[in-house]
Write an enzyme that holds these catalytic residues in place. Structure first.
Site, mmCIF file in Angstrom:
data_model
loop_
_atom_site.group_PDB
_atom_site.id
_atom_site.type_symbol
_atom_site.label_atom_id
_atom_site.label_comp_id
_atom_site.label_asym_id
_atom_site.label_seq_id
_atom_site.Cartn_x
_atom_site.Cartn_y
_atom_site.Cartn_z
ATOM 1 N N GLY A 16 -40.957 -33.591 73.767
ATOM 2 C CA GLY A 16 -41.497 -34.174 75.004
ATOM 3 C C GLY A 16 -42.528 -35.246 74.707
ATOM 4 N N TYR A 159 -45.002 -20.426 85.453
ATOM 5 C CA TYR A 159 -45.678 -21.284 84.466
ATOM 6 C C TYR A 159 -46.691 -20.478 83.637
ATOM 7 C CZ TYR A 159 -48.231 -25.433 82.766
ATOM 8 O OH TYR A 159 -48.829 -26.393 81.985
ATOM 9 N N LYS A 163 -46.752 -19.772 79.608
ATOM 10 C CA LYS A 163 -47.854 -20.248 78.756
ATOM 11 C C LYS A 163 -48.600 -19.084 78.091
ATOM 12 C CE LYS A 163 -47.193 -24.625 79.372
ATOM 13 N NZ LYS A 163 -46.734 -25.450 78.244
ATOM 14 N N ILE A 192 -55.632 -31.999 82.709
ATOM 15 C CA ILE A 192 -55.568 -33.294 82.023
ATOM 16 C C ILE A 192 -54.801 -34.271 82.917
ATOM 17 C CG2 ILE A 192 -54.851 -34.486 79.891
ATOM 18 C CD1 ILE A 192 -56.834 -32.179 79.369
HETATM 19 P P1 NDP Z 1 -45.395 -34.659 81.527
HETATM 20 O O1 NDP Z 1 -44.616 -34.157 82.696
HETATM 21 O O2 NDP Z 1 -46.202 -35.893 81.666
HETATM 22 O O3 NDP Z 1 -44.359 -34.882 80.269
HETATM 23 C C1 NDP Z 1 -43.449 -33.868 79.941
HETATM 24 C C2 NDP Z 1 -42.692 -34.247 78.689
HETATM 25 O O4 NDP Z 1 -41.777 -33.187 78.387
HETATM 26 C C3 NDP Z 1 -41.833 -35.502 78.857
HETATM 27 O O5 NDP Z 1 -41.788 -36.187 77.632
HETATM 28 C C4 NDP Z 1 -40.459 -34.929 79.202
HETATM 29 O O6 NDP Z 1 -39.385 -35.797 78.845
HETATM 30 C C5 NDP Z 1 -40.452 -33.694 78.316
HETATM 31 N N1 NDP Z 1 -39.512 -32.677 78.781
HETATM 32 C C6 NDP Z 1 -39.507 -32.011 79.963
HETATM 33 N N2 NDP Z 1 -38.456 -31.154 79.995
HETATM 34 C C7 NDP Z 1 -37.795 -31.291 78.824
HETATM 35 C C8 NDP Z 1 -36.613 -30.718 78.269
HETATM 36 N N3 NDP Z 1 -35.899 -29.804 78.926
HETATM 37 N N4 NDP Z 1 -36.214 -31.112 77.042
HETATM 38 C C9 NDP Z 1 -36.915 -32.052 76.349
HETATM 39 N N5 NDP Z 1 -38.042 -32.637 76.816
HETATM 40 C C10 NDP Z 1 -38.456 -32.262 78.039
HETATM 41 O O7 NDP Z 1 -46.263 -33.419 81.023
HETATM 42 P P2 NDP Z 1 -47.767 -33.337 80.432
HETATM 43 O O8 NDP Z 1 -47.945 -34.396 79.427
HETATM 44 O O9 NDP Z 1 -48.711 -33.214 81.551
HETATM 45 O O10 NDP Z 1 -47.726 -31.913 79.715
HETATM 46 C C11 NDP Z 1 -47.360 -31.750 78.350
HETATM 47 C C12 NDP Z 1 -47.542 -30.286 77.973
HETATM 48 O O11 NDP Z 1 -48.901 -29.913 78.187
HETATM 49 C C13 NDP Z 1 -46.690 -29.329 78.806
HETATM 50 O O12 NDP Z 1 -46.238 -28.264 78.006
HETATM 51 C C14 NDP Z 1 -47.683 -28.827 79.846
HETATM 52 O O13 NDP Z 1 -47.313 -27.571 80.342
HETATM 53 C C15 NDP Z 1 -48.954 -28.773 79.024
HETATM 54 N N6 NDP Z 1 -50.167 -28.787 79.830
HETATM 55 C C16 NDP Z 1 -50.476 -29.876 80.617
HETATM 56 C C17 NDP Z 1 -51.634 -29.878 81.364
HETATM 57 C C18 NDP Z 1 -52.051 -31.040 82.215
HETATM 58 O O14 NDP Z 1 -53.106 -30.936 82.854
HETATM 59 N N7 NDP Z 1 -51.302 -32.136 82.262
HETATM 60 C C19 NDP Z 1 -52.540 -28.713 81.350
HETATM 61 C C20 NDP Z 1 -52.116 -27.653 80.503
HETATM 62 C C21 NDP Z 1 -50.978 -27.700 79.764
HETATM 63 P P3 NDP Z 1 -38.854 -36.918 79.917
HETATM 64 O O15 NDP Z 1 -39.908 -38.000 79.946
HETATM 65 O O16 NDP Z 1 -37.569 -37.401 79.356
HETATM 66 O O17 NDP Z 1 -38.703 -36.216 81.228
#
Ligand code: NDP
Length: 251
Positions: A16, A159, A163, A192
């Site tokens: 991701g 979720y 986690k 974030i």
């Molecule tokens: P985003 O939604 O901005 O990005 C998600 C990423 O995961 C993208 O690159 C997406 O690819 C990829 N992705 C989603 N589903 C799949 C799949 N089935 N196979 C491969 N790739 C996949 O998320 P964030 O950056 O906000 O979050 C990143 C991580 O941090 C996550 O695990 C989230 O749970 C965790 N997190 C985030 C927080 C926040 O406040 N933002 C807080 C706590 C944890 P594509 O672009 O192609 O869709």
């Protein structure tokens, strides 16, 4: 004098890696000297941009459109990385989604999609990566969890279960692999600013920010700085740990 924080010569994989936290992690690893591969679900253009940015830093980059839920695709990604970049040193399991709903309204599909994308994916990539990591008797796995996995959140049973599951997974795998010098840790980000959190209504965001001891949302590089540290030899005595990077949210 050698720099314990340097990632020179390392090969890293970030699942991701096209957007938000994953993109920031991929670029931070490259800035600190690593060649970096990323996976993504559908953002073909964003993946090409990240690849170009990594290459502009003088590092090698690979991109893979691969559904993290699919074990065979994970195996193929790891095989391609070891063939094309020669090895794998660091796996960052970052890909994740939300499908929020109160449990009364949550569908089985919403439950399954989140558990599979956030938790099964981590089994898939860790299992696929273990052989190359064990062979070189050195390696790092970092799982991106969440403060919600520690403290829970109404509307996020799926979720938070995924986690919290990651934290148990991290500790068990750390125990399995420590004799091979493979460290397994988790980071629990707080709130974030990314597209994922951008979907939340303004009043909900204000309420969350008011409850953060440091008084504001975090940036993606707050998380990627933690990943660089855990990936480096500076963290060589840390395994099985979950580091909160949350402005004090889940204290
Ligand atoms: P985003 O939604 O901005 O990005 C998600 C990423 O995961 C993208 O690159 C997406 O690819 C990829 N992705 C989603 N589903 C799949 C799949 N089935 N196979 C491969 N790739 C996949 O998320 P964030 O950056 O906000 O979050 C990143 C991580 O941090 C996550 O695990 C989230 O749970 C965790 N997190 C985030 C927080 C926040 O406040 N933002 C807080 C706590 C944890 P594509 O672009 O192609 O869709």
């Amino acid at each position: 004098m050698s720099n314990a924080f340097s990632l020179d010569g390392k090969v890293c994989l970030v699942t991701g890696g096209t957007r938000g936290i994953g993109r920031s992690i991929a670029l931070a690893l490259a800035k600190n000297g690593a060649d970096v591969a990323i996976t993504f679900a559908s953002s073909v253009e964003a993946a090409a941009e990240v690849k170009a940015e990594i290459e502009a830093l003088g590092r090698k980059a690979l991109t893979f459109q691969a559904d993290a839920v699919d074990f065979e695709q994970a195996e193929n990604v790891i095989k391609s990385i070891t063939e094309e970049l020669g090895k794998l040193d660091v796996l960052v399991n970052n890909a994740g989604i939300t499908r929020d709903n109160l449990i009364m309204r949550m569908s089985q599909e919403q439950w399954d999609e989140v558990i599979n994308t956030n938790l099964k994916s981590v089994f898939n990539y860790s299992k696929a990566a273990i052989r190359p990591l064990m062979r070189q008797r050195n390696g790092v796995i970092i799982n991106i969890s969440s403060v919600v996995g520690l403290s829970g959140n109404a509307g996020q049973t799926n979720y938070s279960a995924s986690k919290a599951g990651l934290i148990g997974f991290t500790k068990s795998l750390a125990k399995e692999l420590s004799s091979r010098n493979i460290r397994v840790n988790a980071i629990a980000p707080g709130y974030i600013k990314t597209e994922m959190t951008g979907k939340l209504p303004e009043d909900v965001l204000k309420k969350i920010e008011a409850e953060i001891p440091l008084g504001h949302a975090g940036e993606t590089d707050d998380i990627s700085n933690g990943v660089v540290f855990l990936s480096s030899d500076a963290a060589r005595y840390i395994t099985g740990e979950t580091i909160r990077i949350d402005g004090g949210m889940a204290m």
